[in-house]
Design a protein around this motif. Structure first.
Motif, PDB file in Angstrom:
ATOM      1  N   LEU A  14      -6.404   0.094   5.977  1.00  0.00           N
ATOM      2  CA  LEU A  14      -7.180   1.052   6.759  1.00  0.00           C
ATOM      3  C   LEU A  14      -6.265   2.142   7.297  1.00  0.00           C
ATOM      4  O   LEU A  14      -6.603   3.325   7.294  1.00  0.00           O
ATOM      5  CB  LEU A  14      -7.901   0.337   7.910  1.00  0.00           C
ATOM      6  N   GLN A  15      -5.067   1.747   7.767  1.00  0.00           N
ATOM      7  CA  GLN A  15      -4.065   2.718   8.181  1.00  0.00           C
ATOM      8  C   GLN A  15      -2.691   2.122   7.942  1.00  0.00           C
ATOM      9  O   GLN A  15      -2.532   0.904   7.871  1.00  0.00           O
ATOM     10  CB  GLN A  15      -4.225   3.132   9.640  1.00  0.00           C
ATOM     11  N   ALA A  16      -1.713   2.989   7.806  1.00  0.00           N
ATOM     12  CA  ALA A  16      -0.351   2.535   7.561  1.00  0.00           C
ATOM     13  C   ALA A  16       0.622   3.510   8.202  1.00  0.00           C
ATOM     14  O   ALA A  16       0.380   4.723   8.237  1.00  0.00           O
ATOM     15  CB  ALA A  16      -0.076   2.424   6.064  1.00  0.00           C
ATOM     16  N   GLU A  67      -1.163   5.913  -5.421  1.00  0.00           N
ATOM     17  CA  GLU A  67      -2.429   6.268  -6.057  1.00  0.00           C
ATOM     18  C   GLU A  67      -3.179   7.303  -5.225  1.00  0.00           C
ATOM     19  O   GLU A  67      -3.841   8.190  -5.765  1.00  0.00           O
ATOM     20  CB  GLU A  67      -3.292   5.019  -6.250  1.00  0.00           C
ATOM     21  N   ASP A  68      -3.084   7.176  -3.916  1.00  0.00           N
ATOM     22  CA  ASP A  68      -3.720   8.133  -3.000  1.00  0.00           C
ATOM     23  C   ASP A  68      -2.928   8.103  -1.708  1.00  0.00           C
ATOM     24  O   ASP A  68      -2.740   7.030  -1.119  1.00  0.00           O
ATOM     25  CB  ASP A  68      -5.173   7.749  -2.752  1.00  0.00           C
ATOM     26  N   GLN A  69      -2.454   9.262  -1.280  1.00  0.00           N
ATOM     27  CA  GLN A  69      -1.641   9.310  -0.063  1.00  0.00           C
ATOM     28  C   GLN A  69      -2.467   9.160   1.197  1.00  0.00           C
ATOM     29  O   GLN A  69      -1.911   8.992   2.285  1.00  0.00           O
ATOM     30  CB  GLN A  69      -0.843  10.618  -0.001  1.00  0.00           C
ATOM     31  N   GLY A  70      -3.791   9.202   1.097  1.00  0.00           N
ATOM     32  CA  GLY A  70      -4.635   9.086   2.273  1.00  0.00           C
ATOM     33  C   GLY A  70      -4.600  10.344   3.128  1.00  0.00           C
ATOM     34  O   GLY A  70      -4.018  11.366   2.753  1.00  0.00           O
ATOM     35  N   TYR A  96      -4.302   7.351   6.826  1.00  0.00           N
ATOM     36  CA  TYR A  96      -5.617   6.734   6.855  1.00  0.00           C
ATOM     37  C   TYR A  96      -6.088   6.443   5.440  1.00  0.00           C
ATOM     38  O   TYR A  96      -6.218   7.333   4.609  1.00  0.00           O
ATOM     39  CB  TYR A  96      -6.615   7.660   7.565  1.00  0.00           C
ATOM     40  N   LYS A  97      -6.297   5.177   5.143  1.00  0.00           N
ATOM     41  CA  LYS A  97      -6.763   4.680   3.850  1.00  0.00           C
ATOM     42  C   LYS A  97      -5.916   5.167   2.669  1.00  0.00           C
ATOM     43  O   LYS A  97      -6.434   5.725   1.706  1.00  0.00           O
ATOM     44  CB  LYS A  97      -8.233   5.038   3.634  1.00  0.00           C
ATOM     45  N   PRO A  98      -4.604   4.960   2.734  1.00  0.00           N
ATOM     46  CA  PRO A  98      -3.790   5.250   1.545  1.00  0.00           C
ATOM     47  C   PRO A  98      -4.013   4.147   0.500  1.00  0.00           C
ATOM     48  O   PRO A  98      -4.596   3.095   0.793  1.00  0.00           O
ATOM     49  CB  PRO A  98      -2.361   5.212   2.086  1.00  0.00           C
ATOM     50  N   HIS A  99      -3.535   4.401  -0.699  1.00  0.00           N
ATOM     51  CA  HIS A  99      -3.721   3.455  -1.811  1.00  0.00           C
ATOM     52  C   HIS A  99      -2.406   3.368  -2.575  1.00  0.00           C
ATOM     53  O   HIS A  99      -1.936   4.374  -3.113  1.00  0.00           O
ATOM     54  CB  HIS A  99      -4.854   3.949  -2.719  1.00  0.00           C
ATOM     55  N   PHE A 100      -1.812   2.187  -2.599  1.00  0.00           N
ATOM     56  CA  PHE A 100      -0.514   1.993  -3.260  1.00  0.00           C
ATOM     57  C   PHE A 100      -0.612   0.888  -4.301  1.00  0.00           C
ATOM     58  O   PHE A 100      -1.333  -0.093  -4.115  1.00  0.00           O
ATOM     59  CB  PHE A 100       0.564   1.589  -2.243  1.00  0.00           C
ATOM     60  N   ARG A 101       0.158   1.059  -5.377  1.00  0.00           N
ATOM     61  CA  ARG A 101       0.415  -0.039  -6.301  1.00  0.00           C
ATOM     62  C   ARG A 101       1.908  -0.327  -6.257  1.00  0.00           C
ATOM     63  O   ARG A 101       2.720   0.538  -6.583  1.00  0.00           O
ATOM     64  CB  ARG A 101      -0.032   0.301  -7.720  1.00  0.00           C
ATOM     65  N   MET A 102       2.260  -1.544  -5.852  1.00  0.00           N
ATOM     66  CA  MET A 102       3.653  -1.931  -5.684  1.00  0.00           C
ATOM     67  C   MET A 102       4.047  -2.903  -6.799  1.00  0.00           C
ATOM     68  O   MET A 102       3.276  -3.799  -7.149  1.00  0.00           O
ATOM     69  CB  MET A 102       3.855  -2.562  -4.304  1.00  0.00           C
TER      70      MET A 102
END
Length: 228
Positions: A14-16, A67-70, A96-102
């Motif tokens: 949700l947030q980071a 994938e998305d910096q939010g 707010y709502k970033p998207h990562f693939r690690m």
């Protein structure tokens, strides 16, 4: 080429907040989880003690695709000392709502145990500070894959800052333009004191970067990722 076992973890919290050090009144954030954060998350869900975590930073290789910096959001607060002291406003920046693939490689036993721990964690997983709870991006948010060594010129993962870029191709409307960041990758200890070791990276999202010369990568089920 010899095959390894790799771990892919897809997160959409949700947030980071991944604090950039050496700041005080502006608590800015990196646009992706540093290696120290990502490996620390694995160590936490596995219940590792702190001394094992620092060893893991040497044994585990890591890469990440944003994938998305939010959305960047700001929270402003103030430090109150006493009635006669001035108030110092502090701005904290979060995503707010970033998207990562690690992506992770390392000792096979560790990778398998990390996979199992992410499905049944010993401690609550965080991705950043104590307010940044880990949240899966999808039901299949964690998986084990075959990994091979390779070379590649076209990548979406973060890159070492010293690469020579040939072109940047945009594939979506909202992007994070390529930018250099100095990011912690390990720690050096002297007695009870520790010092972070930094390395410079090129971070971006929503674009594909083509390099002038191929670089060494790891192929996670065929997908090229720069790891360190």
């Amino acid at each position: 080429m010899s095959e390894l076992l790799g771990l892919i973890v897809e997160a959409r919290p949700l947030q980071a907040h991944f604090r950039i050090p050496h700041t005080s009144l502006l608590l800015d954030t990196y646009p992706f989880p540093p290696k120290t954060t990502a490996v620390g998350m694995l160590a936490g869900v596995m219940g590792y003690p702190p001394d094992s975590y620092f060893r893991l930073l040497r044994e585990v290789n890591y890469g990440v695709i944003i994938e998305d910096q939010g959305e960047r959001i700001e929270e402003i607060s103030a430090i109150y000392k006493n009635p006669h002291s001035p108030l110092y406003p502090i701005t904290k920046v979060s995503l707010y709502k970033p998207h990562f693939r690690m992506f992770f490689t390392g000792p096979e036993e560790f990778i398998e145990r990390a996979y199992e721990a992410l499905l049944d964690p010993k401690f609550v997983p965080y991705l950043g500070d104590s307010e940044s709870l880990f949240y899966p991006a999808s039901p299949g948010y964690v998986k084990l894959v075959e990994v091979k060594h390779g070379k590649e010129k076209t990548l979406r993962s973060i890159l070492p800052a010293n690469v020579e870029v040939e072109s940047v191709d945009v594939f979506r409307k909202r992007i994070l333009a390529p930018k250099e960041y100095e990011v912690p990758v390990a720690f050096v200890y002297r007695g009870k004191h520790r010092r972070a070791v930094y390395r410079r990276f090129l971070a971006f999202s929503g674009v594909v970067i083509r390099l002038k010369e191929p670089i060494d990568v790891m192929l996670f089920d065929g997908e090229p990722v720069f790891t360190f």
